[in-house]
Design a protein around this motif. Structure first.
Motif, PDB file in Angstrom:
ATOM      1  N   GLU A 161       0.810  -1.217   0.000  1.00  0.00           N
ATOM      2  CA  GLU A 161       0.000   0.000   0.000  1.00  0.00           C
ATOM      3  C   GLU A 161       0.843   1.267   0.000  1.00  0.00           C
ATOM      4  OE1 GLU A 161      -3.643   2.008   2.611  1.00  0.00           O
ATOM      5  OE2 GLU A 161      -2.765   0.075   3.184  1.00  0.00           O
ATOM      6  N   TRP A 162       1.891   1.318   0.788  1.00  0.00           N
ATOM      7  CA  TRP A 162       2.639   2.570   0.894  1.00  0.00           C
ATOM      8  C   TRP A 162       3.508   2.836  -0.328  1.00  0.00           C
ATOM      9  CZ3 TRP A 162       8.057   2.713   1.149  1.00  0.00           C
ATOM     10  CH2 TRP A 162       8.699   1.488   1.332  1.00  0.00           C
ATOM     11  N   LEU A 163       3.676   1.820  -1.191  1.00  0.00           N
ATOM     12  CA  LEU A 163       4.395   2.024  -2.447  1.00  0.00           C
ATOM     13  C   LEU A 163       3.452   2.322  -3.603  1.00  0.00           C
ATOM     14  CD1 LEU A 163       7.057  -0.832  -2.293  1.00  0.00           C
ATOM     15  CD2 LEU A 163       7.490   1.627  -2.163  1.00  0.00           C
ATOM     16  N   ASP A 164       2.162   2.213  -3.351  1.00  0.00           N
ATOM     17  CA  ASP A 164       1.155   2.350  -4.407  1.00  0.00           C
ATOM     18  C   ASP A 164       0.507   3.728  -4.300  1.00  0.00           C
ATOM     19  OD1 ASP A 164      -0.645   1.994  -6.389  1.00  0.00           O
ATOM     20  OD2 ASP A 164      -1.686   0.299  -5.484  1.00  0.00           O
ATOM     21  N   GLU A 165       1.022   4.705  -5.044  1.00  0.00           N
ATOM     22  CA  GLU A 165       0.526   6.078  -4.951  1.00  0.00           C
ATOM     23  C   GLU A 165      -0.918   6.197  -5.410  1.00  0.00           C
ATOM     24  OE1 GLU A 165       3.159   8.545  -7.137  1.00  0.00           O
ATOM     25  OE2 GLU A 165       4.807   8.377  -5.693  1.00  0.00           O
ATOM     26  N   ARG A 166      -1.332   5.334  -6.337  1.00  0.00           N
ATOM     27  CA  ARG A 166      -2.692   5.437  -6.882  1.00  0.00           C
ATOM     28  C   ARG A 166      -3.555   4.265  -6.418  1.00  0.00           C
ATOM     29  NH1 ARG A 166      -2.395   6.227 -13.136  1.00  0.00           N
ATOM     30  NH2 ARG A 166      -4.647   6.238 -12.803  1.00  0.00           N
ATOM     31  N   ARG A 167      -3.330   3.819  -5.222  1.00  0.00           N
ATOM     32  CA  ARG A 167      -4.072   2.679  -4.692  1.00  0.00           C
ATOM     33  C   ARG A 167      -5.575   2.967  -4.718  1.00  0.00           C
ATOM     34  NH1 ARG A 167      -2.489  -1.649  -1.651  1.00  0.00           N
ATOM     35  NH2 ARG A 167      -4.032  -2.640  -0.307  1.00  0.00           N
ATOM     36  N   GLY A 168      -6.319   2.004  -5.200  1.00  0.00           N
ATOM     37  CA  GLY A 168      -7.772   2.153  -5.257  1.00  0.00           C
ATOM     38  C   GLY A 168      -8.268   2.667  -6.588  1.00  0.00           C
ATOM     39  N   ALA A 169      -7.376   3.248  -7.402  1.00  0.00           N
ATOM     40  CA  ALA A 169      -7.793   3.767  -8.702  1.00  0.00           C
ATOM     41  C   ALA A 169      -7.670   2.664  -9.748  1.00  0.00           C
ATOM     42  CB  ALA A 169      -6.922   4.960  -9.098  1.00  0.00           C
ATOM     43  N   ALA A 170      -8.697   2.534 -10.588  1.00  0.00           N
ATOM     44  CA  ALA A 170      -8.649   1.535 -11.667  1.00  0.00           C
ATOM     45  C   ALA A 170      -7.630   1.998 -12.691  1.00  0.00           C
ATOM     46  CB  ALA A 170     -10.024   1.389 -12.299  1.00  0.00           C
ATOM     47  N   ARG A 171      -6.663   1.177 -12.993  1.00  0.00           N
ATOM     48  CA  ARG A 171      -5.598   1.601 -13.896  1.00  0.00           C
ATOM     49  C   ARG A 171      -4.866   0.384 -14.452  1.00  0.00           C
ATOM     50  NH1 ARG A 171      -3.788   1.464  -8.854  1.00  0.00           N
ATOM     51  NH2 ARG A 171      -1.596   1.052  -8.405  1.00  0.00           N
ATOM     52  N   HIS A 172      -3.867   0.656 -15.264  1.00  0.00           N
ATOM     53  CA  HIS A 172      -3.057  -0.402 -15.852  1.00  0.00           C
ATOM     54  C   HIS A 172      -1.589  -0.067 -15.671  1.00  0.00           C
ATOM     55  CE1 HIS A 172      -6.962  -1.050 -17.744  1.00  0.00           C
ATOM     56  NE2 HIS A 172      -6.568  -2.271 -18.024  1.00  0.00           N
ATOM     57  N   ILE A 173      -0.766  -1.108 -15.735  1.00  0.00           N
ATOM     58  CA  ILE A 173       0.666  -0.939 -15.582  1.00  0.00           C
ATOM     59  C   ILE A 173       1.383  -1.631 -16.731  1.00  0.00           C
ATOM     60  CG2 ILE A 173       0.711  -0.661 -13.071  1.00  0.00           C
ATOM     61  CD1 ILE A 173       1.263  -3.633 -12.807  1.00  0.00           C
ATOM     62  N   LEU A 174       2.603  -1.198 -16.971  1.00  0.00           N
ATOM     63  CA  LEU A 174       3.454  -1.797 -17.984  1.00  0.00           C
ATOM     64  C   LEU A 174       4.609  -2.503 -17.279  1.00  0.00           C
ATOM     65  CD1 LEU A 174       4.390  -2.121 -20.975  1.00  0.00           C
ATOM     66  CD2 LEU A 174       5.626   0.044 -20.683  1.00  0.00           C
ATOM     67  N   LEU A 175       4.733  -3.812 -17.489  1.00  0.00           N
ATOM     68  CA  LEU A 175       5.827  -4.588 -16.916  1.00  0.00           C
ATOM     69  C   LEU A 175       6.928  -4.734 -17.962  1.00  0.00           C
ATOM     70  CD1 LEU A 175       3.894  -7.526 -15.177  1.00  0.00           C
ATOM     71  CD2 LEU A 175       4.363  -5.222 -14.315  1.00  0.00           C
ATOM     72  N   ILE A 176       8.181  -4.528 -17.547  1.00  0.00           N
ATOM     73  CA  ILE A 176       9.309  -4.628 -18.464  1.00  0.00           C
ATOM     74  C   ILE A 176      10.388  -5.498 -17.833  1.00  0.00           C
ATOM     75  CG2 ILE A 176      11.091  -3.372 -19.739  1.00  0.00           C
ATOM     76  CD1 ILE A 176       9.314  -0.966 -19.778  1.00  0.00           C
ATOM     77  N   GLY A 177      10.718  -6.607 -18.489  1.00  0.00           N
ATOM     78  CA  GLY A 177      11.754  -7.490 -17.980  1.00  0.00           C
ATOM     79  C   GLY A 177      13.124  -6.837 -18.039  1.00  0.00           C
ATOM     80  N   MET A 178      13.887  -7.001 -16.965  1.00  0.00           N
ATOM     81  CA  MET A 178      15.217  -6.395 -16.873  1.00  0.00           C
ATOM     82  C   MET A 178      16.251  -7.422 -16.410  1.00  0.00           C
ATOM     83  SD  MET A 178      14.885  -3.238 -17.860  1.00  0.00           S
ATOM     84  CE  MET A 178      16.347  -2.418 -17.217  1.00  0.00           C
ATOM     85  N   GLY A 179      16.076  -8.660 -16.849  1.00  0.00           N
ATOM     86  CA  GLY A 179      17.036  -9.695 -16.482  1.00  0.00           C
ATOM     87  C   GLY A 179      16.693 -10.332 -15.149  1.00  0.00           C
ATOM     88  N   HIS A 180      17.387  -9.922 -14.089  1.00  0.00           N
ATOM     89  CA  HIS A 180      17.155 -10.509 -12.765  1.00  0.00           C
ATOM     90  C   HIS A 180      16.016  -9.823 -12.011  1.00  0.00           C
ATOM     91  CE1 HIS A 180      20.552 -13.214 -12.918  1.00  0.00           C
ATOM     92  NE2 HIS A 180      21.313 -12.225 -13.337  1.00  0.00           N
TER      93      HIS A 180
END
Length: 205
Positions: free
Chosen positions: A105-124
Motif C-alpha cells: 500500500e505505501w508504495l502504491d501512490e494510486r491505490r484504489g484507482a482503476a488503472r493499468h501498468i506496464l511490466l518490463i523485464g530487466m534480467g534478474h
C-alpha cells in the motif's frame, strides 16, 4: 544460471493493488523459486517500481560491501544511499497460487484507482510502470513499447479474442500513425533537391 525476466506486458491493477502476473513473468518467478518471497521497491533513478527476489537483494548487499572497500572511485553516489534505497524503500510480498502479486500500500501512490501498468523485464528483476505516466510523460522508447501493446490489445478486442486486460480504463494511445497502419510514429523525410552537377556517364558530352 537463474532464469531471467524477458519481455514486456500490460496488466490491470485490481482493488487492493492486486496484479495478476502474465505467464512469462509468473513462469520466471516460479523458476527462480521466488513465489513465497519477492520484493517490491523503488527504482534507484526512474519513476517506477522494481520487483526482484532475494538473490538480487544479496547481490546488492555484496556490491555495497565492495563499494565500502574501494570507496567512491567509480561512482559518485554514496553507497549508504543506495543501500538505504534498496532495503529501506522496499517491501516483501508473495505471489499466490493464482499468480497474483499485491503491490504494498505505501508504495502504491494510486491505490484504489482503476488503472493499468506496464511490466518490463530487466534480467534478474522487472520494472513496474504506471501506464498513464508512460503514455503522457515516459521516454520515447517506453511510449513506443506501450503503444505496440495497446495496438495488439485493440486488435484482439476487435477480433473478439479473450484477453485478461480490459482497455476500459486505458488512456488514449499516443504517437502519430501514417494511414491506417498502427505502430511506431513515422518521421517525414525531407524532399530531395535536384542535382545540377554531372554524374559519371550522365550529362557529359
Amino acid at each position: 544460471m537463474s532464469r531471467l525476466f524477458v519481455g514486456s506486458a500490460i496488466c490491470a491493477v485490481g482493488s487492493g493493488g492486486i496484479v495478476k502476473l502474465p505467464e512469462p513473468f509468473l513462469g520466471t518467478v516460479t523458476a527462480r523459486g521466488a513465489r513465497d518471497e519477492v520484493h517490491v521497491g523503488l527504482h534507484d533513478q526512474l519513476n517506477c517500481l522494481v520487483v526482484f527476489d532475494s538473490v538480487v537483494l544479496n547481490e546488492r548487499l555484496e556490491r555495497f560491501a565492495c563499494d565500502t572497500v574501494i570507496g567512491s572511485l567509480t561512482d559518485a553516489t554514496d553507497p549508504l544511499d543506495r543501500l538505504r534505497r534498496h532495503f529501506g524503500f522496499a517491501a516483501s510480498a508473495r505471489v499466490d497460487g493464482e499468480g497474483r502479486l499485491q503491490i504494498p500500500e505505501w508504495l502504491d501512490e494510486r491505490r484504489g484507482a482503476a488503472r493499468h501498468i506496464l511490466l518490463i523485464g530487466m534480467g534478474h528483476c522487472f520494472e513496474v510502470w504506471d501506464l498513464d505516466y508512460v503514455l503522457n510523460h515516459g521516454a520515447r522508447d517506453l511510449q513506443q513499447l506501450a503503444n505496440l501493446h495497446l495496438d495488439l490489445l485493440n486488435t484482439q478486442n476487435q477480433q473478439g479474442a479473450s484477453h485478461e486486460v480490459s482497455l476500459q480504463y486505458v488512456g488514449s494511445r499516443r504517437g502519430a500513425c501514417v494511414g491506417d497502419q498502427p505502430g511506431l510514429p513515422v518521421q517525414p523525410l525531407r524532399a530531395l533537391q535536384p542535382r545540377h552537377d554531372p554524374i559519371d556517364g550522365v550529362g557529359r558530352r
